[in-house]
Scaffold this active site. Structure first.
Site, PDB file in Angstrom:
ATOM      1  CB  SER A  25      -0.752  -0.017   1.195  1.00 53.85           C
ATOM      2  OG  SER A  25      -0.089   0.048   2.383  1.00 53.85           O
ATOM      3  N   GLY A  77       8.179  -0.444   1.376  1.00 50.67           N
ATOM      4  CA  GLY A  77       7.503  -0.270   2.846  1.00 50.67           C
ATOM      5  C   GLY A  77       7.819  -1.574   3.596  1.00 50.67           C
ATOM      6  N   GLY A  90       6.653  -8.555   3.372  1.00 54.51           N
ATOM      7  CA  GLY A  90       5.902  -9.874   2.818  1.00 54.51           C
ATOM      8  C   GLY A  90       4.349 -10.100   2.912  1.00 54.51           C
ATOM      9  CD  GLU A  98       8.435  -6.772  -1.050  1.00 58.43           C
ATOM     10  OE1 GLU A  98       7.185  -6.161  -1.265  1.00 58.43           O
ATOM     11  OE2 GLU A  98       8.597  -7.579   0.070  1.00 58.43           O
TER      12      GLU A  98
END
Length: 215
Positions: A25, A77, A90, A98
């Site tokens: 997000s 993030g 995760g 990532e």
């Protein structure tokens, strides 16, 4: 707060270079901010298919990681982060990509709101990506290590694997625990980012954005 911290992360974008972009997000908000600078960067590397689609939707060129040899910064993030800059990531299911993209980057800039800063890791369930045929075996091994794993229902990673979300952990030595987990046969990787921690964390608070480093 997430919007403010996403905007603050633009200060770390290197003009004319390729940037690594995370998933989730807060990363989605960063992509919206990054679009305002799209003519000043060479492009981006995406840590998930969702991120790739969002970047391309804003007209940002997306490179395959194998096409590049140098990337100055990765911005993403975290689900939890400690003052030592160790993280759990995760929650969005993109932990393996990532981890790969962050390993290539010169700097890892973590962007979070203040609720994600914790004294120790483990309140957020730790994601572990596993080869499907090994999920039951890995789950049994995780129980031996003190965790309570459950398969993330209805979810398959971009790599075609499953995720076990592990509750009940109090991770006081994340560097060694990350290594131990990755030695279990069938584990692709886990959501601990401790051997490669963040370099800078930008934290959104009601009073504004503050910066945290491990120094």
């Amino acid at each position: 707060m997430k919007q403010a911290v996403a905007r603050a992360a633009l200060e770390y974008v290197v003009e004319g270079r390729i940037i690594g972009v995370g998933t989730g997000s807060t990363a989605r908000l960063f992509i919206e901010e990054l679009a305002t600078l799209k003519d000043r960067i060479a492009g981006a590397v995406a840590s998930s298919e969702d991120t790739r689609q969002r970047l391309e939707g804003h007209g940002i060129r997306v490179f395959d990681l194998n096409e590049i040899t140098d990337m100055p910064v990765y911005i993403d993030g975290a689900d939890e982060i400690t003052p030592e800059m160790h993280m759990i990531k995760g929650g969005g299911g993109a932990l393996t990509r990532e981890k790969i993209v962050s390993a290539v980057a010169g700097k890892f800039i973590c962007i979070v709101d203040g609720t994600k800063v914790v004294d120790y890791l483990g309140r957020f369930p730790l994601p572990v990506e596993v080869i499907p045929m090994a999920s039951a075996y890995v789950a049994r091994e995780l129980v031996k290590m003190g965790g309570s794993p459950a398969v993330r229902e209805g979810f398959v990673t971009d790599n075609g694997n499953l995720i076990l979300d592990v509750k009940g952990l109090q991770i006081l030595d994340p560097v060694n625990f990350e290594t131990r987990l990755n030695q279990i046969a069938g584990v692709v990787t886990n959501g601990l980012f401790a051997n490669r921690p963040a370099d800078v964390c930008l934290i959104g608070t009601p009073e504004g954005v503050r910066m945290m480093t491990a120094d």
